[in-house]
Scaffold this active site. Structure first.
Site, PDB file in Angstrom:
ATOM      1  N   ASP A  46      -5.408  -7.301  -5.713  1.00  0.00           N
ATOM      2  CA  ASP A  46      -5.086  -6.369  -4.626  1.00  0.00           C
ATOM      3  C   ASP A  46      -4.133  -5.294  -5.137  1.00  0.00           C
ATOM      4  O   ASP A  46      -3.920  -5.149  -6.339  1.00  0.00           O
ATOM      5  CB  ASP A  46      -4.535  -7.109  -3.387  1.00  0.00           C
ATOM      6  CG  ASP A  46      -3.204  -7.806  -3.638  1.00  0.00           C
ATOM      7  OD1 ASP A  46      -2.532  -7.490  -4.647  1.00  0.00           O
ATOM      8  OD2 ASP A  46      -2.818  -8.659  -2.820  1.00  0.00           O
ATOM      9  N   HIS A  56       0.804  -1.228   0.000  1.00  0.00           N
ATOM     10  CA  HIS A  56       0.000   0.000   0.000  1.00  0.00           C
ATOM     11  C   HIS A  56       0.837   1.279   0.000  1.00  0.00           C
ATOM     12  O   HIS A  56       0.475   2.239  -0.710  1.00  0.00           O
ATOM     13  CB  HIS A  56      -0.995  -0.030   1.168  1.00  0.00           C
ATOM     14  CG  HIS A  56      -2.003  -1.131   1.039  1.00  0.00           C
ATOM     15  ND1 HIS A  56      -2.952  -1.413   1.988  1.00  0.00           N
ATOM     16  CD2 HIS A  56      -2.206  -2.041   0.037  1.00  0.00           C
ATOM     17  CE1 HIS A  56      -3.698  -2.433   1.591  1.00  0.00           C
ATOM     18  NE2 HIS A  56      -3.244  -2.840   0.419  1.00  0.00           N
TER      19      HIS A  56
HETATM   20  O1  T3D Z   1       0.310 -10.832   1.076  1.00  0.00           O
HETATM   21  C1  T3D Z   1       0.350 -10.536  -0.095  1.00  0.00           C
HETATM   22  O2  T3D Z   1       1.096  -9.640  -0.389  1.00  0.00           O
HETATM   23  C2  T3D Z   1      -0.445 -11.249  -1.161  1.00  0.00           C
HETATM   24  C3  T3D Z   1      -0.289 -10.487  -2.418  1.00  0.00           C
HETATM   25  C4  T3D Z   1      -0.396 -11.076  -3.604  1.00  0.00           C
HETATM   26  C5  T3D Z   1      -0.190 -10.262  -4.803  1.00  0.00           C
HETATM   27  C6  T3D Z   1       0.051 -11.068  -6.058  1.00  0.00           C
HETATM   28  O3  T3D Z   1       0.706 -10.549  -6.897  1.00  0.00           O
HETATM   29  S1  T3D Z   1      -0.630 -12.593  -6.216  1.00  0.00           S
HETATM   30  C7  T3D Z   1      -0.232 -13.023  -7.880  1.00  0.00           C
HETATM   31  C8  T3D Z   1       1.214 -13.444  -8.005  1.00  0.00           C
HETATM   32  N1  T3D Z   1       1.610 -13.669  -9.393  1.00  0.00           N
HETATM   33  C9  T3D Z   1       1.204 -14.711 -10.076  1.00  0.00           C
HETATM   34  O4  T3D Z   1       0.408 -15.542  -9.668  1.00  0.00           O
HETATM   35  C10 T3D Z   1       1.844 -14.893 -11.435  1.00  0.00           C
HETATM   36  C11 T3D Z   1       2.682 -16.157 -11.447  1.00  0.00           C
HETATM   37  N2  T3D Z   1       3.382 -16.305 -12.724  1.00  0.00           N
HETATM   38  C12 T3D Z   1       2.761 -16.683 -13.829  1.00  0.00           C
HETATM   39  O5  T3D Z   1       1.573 -16.960 -13.883  1.00  0.00           O
HETATM   40  C13 T3D Z   1       3.613 -16.800 -15.041  1.00  0.00           C
HETATM   41  O6  T3D Z   1       4.947 -16.933 -14.634  1.00  0.00           O
HETATM   42  C14 T3D Z   1       3.494 -15.589 -15.972  1.00  0.00           C
HETATM   43  C15 T3D Z   1       2.112 -15.585 -16.637  1.00  0.00           C
HETATM   44  C16 T3D Z   1       3.698 -14.290 -15.211  1.00  0.00           C
HETATM   45  C17 T3D Z   1       4.573 -15.668 -17.067  1.00  0.00           C
HETATM   46  O7  T3D Z   1       4.532 -16.940 -17.669  1.00  0.00           O
HETATM   47  P1  T3D Z   1       5.778 -17.417 -18.563  1.00  0.00           P
HETATM   48  O8  T3D Z   1       5.376 -18.738 -19.152  1.00  0.00           O
HETATM   49  O9  T3D Z   1       6.177 -16.341 -19.487  1.00  0.00           O
HETATM   50  O10 T3D Z   1       7.015 -17.579 -17.558  1.00  0.00           O
HETATM   51  P2  T3D Z   1       7.268 -18.759 -16.502  1.00  0.00           P
HETATM   52  O11 T3D Z   1       8.033 -19.857 -17.146  1.00  0.00           O
HETATM   53  O12 T3D Z   1       5.991 -19.132 -15.832  1.00  0.00           O
HETATM   54  O13 T3D Z   1       8.176 -18.007 -15.417  1.00  0.00           O
HETATM   55  C18 T3D Z   1       9.595 -17.863 -15.587  1.00  0.00           C
HETATM   56  C19 T3D Z   1      10.233 -18.116 -14.239  1.00  0.00           C
HETATM   57  O14 T3D Z   1       9.772 -17.125 -13.312  1.00  0.00           O
HETATM   58  C20 T3D Z   1       9.806 -19.468 -13.641  1.00  0.00           C
HETATM   59  O15 T3D Z   1      10.889 -19.940 -12.879  1.00  0.00           O
HETATM   60  P3  T3D Z   1      11.782 -21.193 -13.399  1.00  0.00           P
HETATM   61  O16 T3D Z   1      10.839 -22.300 -13.686  1.00  0.00           O
HETATM   62  O17 T3D Z   1      12.447 -20.670 -14.644  1.00  0.00           O
HETATM   63  O18 T3D Z   1      12.730 -21.454 -12.269  1.00  0.00           O
HETATM   64  C21 T3D Z   1       8.677 -19.077 -12.713  1.00  0.00           C
HETATM   65  O19 T3D Z   1       8.497 -19.994 -11.643  1.00  0.00           O
HETATM   66  C22 T3D Z   1       9.190 -17.751 -12.175  1.00  0.00           C
HETATM   67  N3  T3D Z   1       8.091 -16.912 -11.707  1.00  0.00           N
HETATM   68  C23 T3D Z   1       7.153 -16.320 -12.462  1.00  0.00           C
HETATM   69  N4  T3D Z   1       6.314 -15.624 -11.709  1.00  0.00           N
HETATM   70  C24 T3D Z   1       6.734 -15.790 -10.441  1.00  0.00           C
HETATM   71  C25 T3D Z   1       7.864 -16.601 -10.438  1.00  0.00           C
HETATM   72  N5  T3D Z   1       8.507 -16.945  -9.310  1.00  0.00           N
HETATM   73  C26 T3D Z   1       8.007 -16.458  -8.161  1.00  0.00           C
HETATM   74  N6  T3D Z   1       6.928 -15.667  -8.081  1.00  0.00           N
HETATM   75  C27 T3D Z   1       6.266 -15.309  -9.193  1.00  0.00           C
HETATM   76  N7  T3D Z   1       5.204 -14.479  -9.107  1.00  0.00           N
END
Ligand code: T3D
Length: 279
Positions: A161, A106
């Protein structure tokens, strides 16, 4: 409330000042402060330290009188993938999430709005979850054709959020906001443009140059009027017409007595470009 101080290292060369934090790169050049999130290995996912540094960097740019415009962008082809999901993999309590949002997210979102300077999100690739919220909190958005936007929260059973439920319906209307938030599907840059989510879409390799061109124009504007315009536009969205007319009147009273107004008038009649000083 975010407290503490990042370890900063400063360097100055050829009129460019740079401040390096651990999780982002902060640079000032030509009146523009650029904040570049720098965790490319996980698409610039947000953890507490990075959020704290974003807050500090925003404050640095706010205080620096040489800075007229801010750019927030991401390193490595992504903008930001939202909360680092590894941090919460072990589970968190309701109270912890409340505290986490209050203490880390925030303050950053509020800072985007309260800084009296234009903030541009330059979005090279994916902006997901709270990463998309940050892009929405900026005043203007310029996206590469490779950008994607996802309200990813629902895919992991969460709700939007960090301001997404405030910004998104205001930008694209409630039906499209619900579509994005319920389905969690990503939309591409052209769709985002046609929905009013981003101002401009450019080729990926043109994003830096186009951002520079835009920010140079913004930096040339009269800083006091630019600041008042930001305040008035956002205030006007939540106020009645009568309140807005009164507020505009007060701001115009302040603008009309600035040296920049005289500068603008003289340049208009002389058919020259005004050089505004912020006085
Ligand atoms: O208390 C609080 O604060 C709660 C608050 C929450 C706020 C939020 O933001 S909740 C939502 C969090 N974000 C997500 O859920 C998005 C997660 N990521 C994805 O869905 C996908 O990665 C993307 C759509 C963003 C991109 O997809 P793509 O296919 O281009 O990339 P990828 O292969 O999924 O990701 C590349 C790497 O980044 C991968 O790691 P690796 O396998 O190469 O070791 C992936 O795990 C990592 N990564 C991507 N997003 C996140 C992440 N690692 C940690 N946290 C992430 N958010």
């Amino acid at each position: 409330m975010i407290t503490g101080c990042a370890r900063l290292c400063r360097s100055r060369n050829m009129g460019v000042s740079a401040i390096s934090y651990r999780w982002l790169v902060y640079q000032v050049a030509d009146s523009v402060a650029t904040i570049r999130l720098n965790r490319p290995e996980n698409l610039n996912a947000l953890h507490d330290e990075l959020l704290r540094e974003i807050f500090l960097a925003l404050g640095e740019a706010e205080r620096d009188v040489s800075v007229r415009v801010l750019v927030v962008t991401g390193e490595g082809g992504a903008f930001c993938s939202g909360q680092d999901l590894k941090v919460f993999a072990g589970g968190v309590t309701e109270e912890e999430v409340h505290r986490h949002l209050d203490d880390f997210y925030h303050p950053v979102v509020r800072k985007f709005r309260s800084i009296p300077k234009p903030i541009v999100a330059a979005i090279p690739g994916v902006a997901a979850g709270a990463g998309m919220s940050l892009a929405l909190a900026a005043d203007l958005r310029i996206a590469a054709q490779t950008a994607r936007f996802s309200q990813a929260f629902v895919r992991i059973g969460l709700v939007p959020d960090s301001g997404s439920t405030y910004f998104l319906p205001r930008l694209i209307g409630p039906a499209r906001a619900l579509e994005m938030a319920w389905l969690g599907d990503g939309i591409d840059a052209e769709t985002a443009k046609s929905w009013g989510l981003v101002n401009w879409v450019v080729a990926a390799d043109e994003l830096p140059a186009s951002t520079k061109e835009l920010t140079a124009r913004l930096a040339e504007g009269p800083p006091l009027a630019v600041a008042m315009i930001k305040q008035a536009i956002y205030r006007g969205m939540d106020e009645t017409l009568d309140d807005t007319l009164e507020f505009e009147k007060r701001l115009q009273g302040r603008a009309v007595v600035t040296a920049d107004h005289q500068t603008g008038l003289k340049a208009f009649f002389a058919k020259t470009r005004p050089v505004f000083t912020g006085r």
